[in-house]
Enzyme design. Sequence first.
Site, PDB file in Angstrom:
ATOM      1  N   ASP A 208       0.827  -1.206   0.000  1.00  0.00           N
ATOM      2  CA  ASP A 208       0.000   0.000   0.000  1.00  0.00           C
ATOM      3  C   ASP A 208       0.866   1.264   0.000  1.00  0.00           C
ATOM      4  O   ASP A 208       1.963   1.270   0.566  1.00  0.00           O
ATOM      5  CB  ASP A 208      -0.892  -0.016   1.247  1.00  0.00           C
TER       6      ASP A 208
ATOM      7  N   ASN B 138     -10.794  -1.779  -5.825  1.00  0.00           N
ATOM      8  CA  ASN B 138      -9.932  -1.022  -6.735  1.00  0.00           C
ATOM      9  C   ASN B 138     -10.499  -0.969  -8.148  1.00  0.00           C
ATOM     10  O   ASN B 138     -10.179  -0.055  -8.919  1.00  0.00           O
ATOM     11  CB  ASN B 138      -8.532  -1.639  -6.799  1.00  0.00           C
TER      12      ASN B 138
END
Length: 255
Positions: free
Chosen positions: A33, A82
């Site tokens: 991330d 996403n």
Amino acid sequence: MKLRELVYPIYEARIRRSLQGKPQPKHVAIMADGNRRWAREAGFTDISHGHRRGAHKIAELVSWCAETEVEVVTCYLLSTENLQRAPEELNLLFDIITDVVVQLSQGEPNCQVRLVGHLDLLPVEVAQRMENAAATTRDNTGVIVNVAVGYGGRQEIVDAVQKLIRAEARKGLAADEIADAVTADSISHHLYTKGLPDPDLVIRTSGEQRLSGFLLWQAAYSEIWFTDTYWPAFRKIDFLRALREFSQRSRRFGK
């Protein structure tokens, strides 16, 4: 030569010595991330720099794992959430993640690539290229690399239960008998990661401190290590620190 370039090899060797004879994870899961934030804070107006830098880090991570006792690494690269991003960024991610899979299939250290997630949510040509590349690693004997793409933890559990029920129904079992067949072990047998050990250690970069749906079933008793470092800036020393932290914890597995 900068001072830290002199100090880091010494520090790395020190951490490695501290790991000798200590428990080490066999399966490490990575929540890679912070690519976009790294790019912005580094002064890039084009966030693709963050995604590309993060992609190169995956191969580095696999090579680091190959130097330790880690046998399986699972990388969370694209969640089902996403897939709601803007088309421009999503197409970029498809290209970059596909390149990651191809790079792993063609390079060192002889890793075996497996794709986990809903590939049917991806464009057909993207999914096909990933599957073709992964298939060439089937007989490799190095670290097993699970690439989680189009992945959602809740959906994985739903899929596992549905597969289990369908398999039992094909045997002609009654509803009560099918219900009795639903156990923790039988669900595990139908997960995307079936046949592999659950992760011993989950690492999340960028300072976020949540699992965000990653390996919800498998990570029930995993040790979790958070770092503020953004994924593109994650170093071997950071990885070794995570292993050292793991070696110092007392795992109770809910007992």
